[in-house]
Design a protein around this motif. Structure first.
Motif, mmCIF file in Angstrom:
data_model
loop_
_atom_site.group_PDB
_atom_site.id
_atom_site.type_symbol
_atom_site.label_atom_id
_atom_site.label_comp_id
_atom_site.label_asym_id
_atom_site.label_seq_id
_atom_site.Cartn_x
_atom_site.Cartn_y
_atom_site.Cartn_z
ATOM 1 N N GLY A 56 46.697 17.730 70.041
ATOM 2 C CA GLY A 56 45.677 17.323 70.999
ATOM 3 C C GLY A 56 46.043 16.001 71.642
ATOM 4 N N ASN A 57 45.126 15.477 72.418
ATOM 5 C CA ASN A 57 45.361 14.198 73.097
ATOM 6 C C ASN A 57 44.823 13.063 72.225
ATOM 7 O OD1 ASN A 57 46.105 12.420 75.171
ATOM 8 N ND2 ASN A 57 44.087 12.553 76.129
ATOM 9 N N ASP A 58 45.383 12.934 71.020
ATOM 10 C CA ASP A 58 44.861 11.991 70.034
ATOM 11 C C ASP A 58 45.650 10.688 70.016
ATOM 12 O OD1 ASP A 58 42.937 13.837 69.085
ATOM 13 O OD2 ASP A 58 44.432 14.771 67.769
ATOM 14 N N LEU A 59 44.975 9.629 69.637
ATOM 15 C CA LEU A 59 45.582 8.341 69.332
ATOM 16 C C LEU A 59 45.130 7.944 67.937
ATOM 17 C CD1 LEU A 59 46.872 5.514 69.806
ATOM 18 C CD2 LEU A 59 44.731 4.875 70.950
ATOM 19 N N PHE A 60 46.086 7.525 67.114
ATOM 20 C CA PHE A 60 45.771 7.063 65.765
ATOM 21 C C PHE A 60 46.225 5.605 65.638
ATOM 22 C CE2 PHE A 60 46.650 11.622 65.544
ATOM 23 C CZ PHE A 60 45.476 12.106 64.975
ATOM 24 N N VAL A 61 45.277 4.727 65.337
ATOM 25 C CA VAL A 61 45.567 3.305 65.180
ATOM 26 C C VAL A 61 45.479 2.951 63.698
ATOM 27 C CG1 VAL A 61 44.947 0.955 65.822
ATOM 28 C CG2 VAL A 61 44.620 2.823 67.467
ATOM 29 N N VAL A 82 52.013 12.442 74.743
ATOM 30 C CA VAL A 82 51.814 11.648 75.953
ATOM 31 C C VAL A 82 51.819 12.551 77.183
ATOM 32 C CG1 VAL A 82 52.855 9.617 74.916
ATOM 33 C CG2 VAL A 82 54.294 11.203 76.219
ATOM 34 N N GLY A 83 51.191 12.075 78.243
ATOM 35 C CA GLY A 83 51.233 12.804 79.509
ATOM 36 C C GLY A 83 50.254 13.942 79.635
ATOM 37 N N LEU A 84 49.269 14.038 78.737
ATOM 38 C CA LEU A 84 48.302 15.134 78.833
ATOM 39 C C LEU A 84 47.161 14.805 79.790
ATOM 40 C CD1 LEU A 84 47.972 16.332 75.112
ATOM 41 C CD2 LEU A 84 49.568 17.069 76.902
ATOM 42 N N LYS A 85 46.835 13.500 79.910
ATOM 43 C CA LYS A 85 45.745 13.098 80.803
ATOM 44 C C LYS A 85 46.275 12.714 82.165
ATOM 45 C CE LYS A 85 41.700 10.071 81.030
ATOM 46 N NZ LYS A 85 40.905 9.017 80.336
ATOM 47 N N TRP A 86 47.360 11.943 82.202
ATOM 48 C CA TRP A 86 48.033 11.608 83.458
ATOM 49 C C TRP A 86 49.525 11.588 83.200
ATOM 50 C CZ3 TRP A 86 44.109 7.684 82.274
ATOM 51 C CH2 TRP A 86 44.555 6.708 81.402
ATOM 52 N N GLU A 119 57.104 14.083 79.019
ATOM 53 C CA GLU A 119 55.708 14.504 78.869
ATOM 54 C C GLU A 119 55.564 15.488 77.716
ATOM 55 O OE1 GLU A 119 53.939 16.076 82.375
ATOM 56 O OE2 GLU A 119 53.701 14.124 83.331
ATOM 57 N N GLY A 120 54.484 15.316 76.938
ATOM 58 C CA GLY A 120 54.210 16.201 75.814
ATOM 59 C C GLY A 120 54.792 15.722 74.505
ATOM 60 N N ALA A 121 55.647 14.690 74.532
ATOM 61 C CA ALA A 121 56.235 14.180 73.301
ATOM 62 C C ALA A 121 55.236 13.305 72.545
ATOM 63 C CB ALA A 121 57.496 13.373 73.610
ATOM 64 N N THR A 122 55.406 13.236 71.237
ATOM 65 C CA THR A 122 54.668 12.279 70.426
ATOM 66 C C THR A 122 55.255 10.889 70.664
ATOM 67 O OG1 THR A 122 54.051 13.869 68.709
ATOM 68 C CG2 THR A 122 54.254 11.560 68.027
ATOM 69 N N GLU A 123 54.411 9.859 70.650
ATOM 70 C CA GLU A 123 54.898 8.494 70.808
ATOM 71 C C GLU A 123 54.465 7.628 69.632
ATOM 72 O OE1 GLU A 123 54.722 4.561 73.761
ATOM 73 O OE2 GLU A 123 53.490 6.325 74.216
ATOM 74 N N VAL A 124 55.412 6.880 69.084
ATOM 75 C CA VAL A 124 55.081 5.843 68.104
ATOM 76 C C VAL A 124 55.214 4.504 68.824
ATOM 77 C CG1 VAL A 124 55.700 7.145 66.047
ATOM 78 C CG2 VAL A 124 57.470 5.872 67.243
ATOM 79 N N GLY A 125 54.202 3.662 68.686
ATOM 80 C CA GLY A 125 54.223 2.398 69.421
ATOM 81 C C GLY A 125 53.163 1.446 68.913
ATOM 82 N N GLY A 126 52.913 0.412 69.722
ATOM 83 C CA GLY A 126 51.868 -0.544 69.393
ATOM 84 C C GLY A 126 52.093 -1.295 68.101
ATOM 85 N N LYS A 199 45.118 -1.541 80.735
ATOM 86 C CA LYS A 199 43.676 -1.308 80.780
ATOM 87 C C LYS A 199 43.314 0.047 81.364
ATOM 88 C CE LYS A 199 42.363 -6.185 81.326
ATOM 89 N NZ LYS A 199 41.702 -7.173 82.231
ATOM 90 N N TYR A 200 44.065 0.476 82.403
ATOM 91 C CA TYR A 200 43.612 1.629 83.182
ATOM 92 C C TYR A 200 44.613 2.788 83.246
ATOM 93 C CZ TYR A 200 40.474 -2.054 84.772
ATOM 94 O OH TYR A 200 39.570 -3.092 84.819
ATOM 95 N N GLY A 201 45.783 2.626 82.653
ATOM 96 C CA GLY A 201 46.781 3.691 82.733
ATOM 97 C C GLY A 201 47.684 3.520 83.939
#
Length: 343
Positions: A56-61, A82-86, A119-126, A199-201
């Motif tokens: 899904g379009n999830d973010l886990f912090v 990534v890339g599911l919303k924009w 687009e569509g790949a998982t991202e590790v970051g932050g 802030k806004y993508g």
């Protein structure tokens, strides 16, 4: 060692905000903005609460907590796709080769192509670790805990994983790459663009960025010099990614030109080498200068996921675990943990 990786909660906002103010710019996934960080924590809570075991379009912090003091001293994030919303934009470095019969010469031009290949790949970051804690393997604990979370929730993540490394930022907080490429089209400096994106993508990139290739030879010397080069503070992170199997395949960040590393998710070393074992014994004899091997140990699902360093030793068909790490994880004999070597 009293540190634990756990899911972030709204109560962690102030701690995360204070860390975000220390990043120094170019750290899109951790903006020093309370509203943006609050939105991240709310989105993360939704991801942890989602019961469908699907992509899904999830973010886990996550946060790094010192359980002895209750202080939060680090944080990291995982985006399921990534890339599911924009659109998720990168520059891909390519080449155009042309030959002139009259001159008897072949010309090869390196070019930047605006791309949504990832687009569509998982991202590790932050990932951010408080400067006062940058020793003792805590950076490795934060980074690798994400891979154990992905492994233990594998259907929720993509078959490809990426990590964007921050590019070179000058002493004034500007980006030579931004100034040489995108800044020419947007009428804003790097700090403003980076803040807006956080802030806004980055939909404004789709609206305004020219779609034709950019010839690298036409850029300034300063812009060319930083293409694919990580920020000095990110070199250790790049080595950790390479140790996990990530590689740079000529994708760079559209803002600061930093390298985007990629890997097949199932080939991430921590995922490949992790094991599941039942804890059969809590043994106080395990630890420094005594017995056992120091390993990353994880347990729990979704919001109950935890990772720490623990002392582990084979015990029959299971493992023995030191009581201190078991207490941090809430582990009792008979429960199953995931563990992987510290390297």
């Amino acid at each position: 060692m009293t540190f634990l990786i756990r899911a972030a909660t709204p109560d962690d906002l102030q701690h995360i905000y204070e860390m975000a103010k220390r990043t120094g710019g170019g750290f899109t996934n951790l903006p020093p903005d309370r509203k943006a960080l609050t939105a991240k924590l709310e989105r993360s809570a939704e991801g942890f609460a989602r019961t469908e075991d699907t992509l899904g379009n999830d973010l886990f912090v996550f946060v790094l907590e010192n359980t002895a003091t209750g202080e939060v001293r680090g944080t990291c994030q995982v985006f399921s796709a990534v890339g599911l919303k924009w659109p998720f934009y990168s520059y891909r470095i390519g080449a155009l080769t042309q030959h002139s019969e009259e001159l008897g010469r072949t010309f090869r031009a390196d070019i930047l192509n605006l791309s949504t290949d990832l687009e569509g790949a998982t991202e590790v970051g932050g990932l951010f670790l408080h400067p006062g804690e940058r020793s003792g393997g805590l950076g490795m604990l934060i980074a690798r805990s994400r891979y154990l979370f992905i492994r233990n929730h594998r259907p929720r993540f993509a078959d490809r994983t990426l990590a964007e490394l921050r590019g070179v930022i000058d002493e004034a907080g500007g980006s030579p790459f931004w100034d040489g490429v995108a800044g020419r089209f947007f009428g804003m400096n790097f700090q403003d663009a980076d803040e807006f994106n956080a802030k806004y993508g980055n939909q404004f990139i789709a609206d305004l960025m020219p779609k034709h290739p950019v010839y690298i030879a036409m850029l300034t010397e300063h812009a060319r010099a930083v293409i694919g080069v990580p920020h000095p503070t990110g070199r250790a992170a790049m080595r950790m990614l390479e140790n996990e199997g990530f590689a740079w395949e000529n994708y760079i960040d559209i803002f600061d030109g930093g390298p985007t590393m990629t890997v097949r998710t199932d080939q991430i070393r921590s995922i490949r080498e992790a094991q599941d074992s039942q804890v059969t014994l809590l043994d106080a004899g395990l630890g420094d200068h005594l017995r056992g091997e120091k390993r990353l140990v994880a347990c729990g699902k979704l919001a109950d996921f935890r990772t720490t360093y623990g002392w582990v030793e084979p015990d029959g068909d299971g493992i023995a675990l030191d009581p201190a790490s078991a207490a941090r994880l809430g582990i009792e004999p008979g429960m199953t943990v995931t563990h992987v070597a510290r390297w």
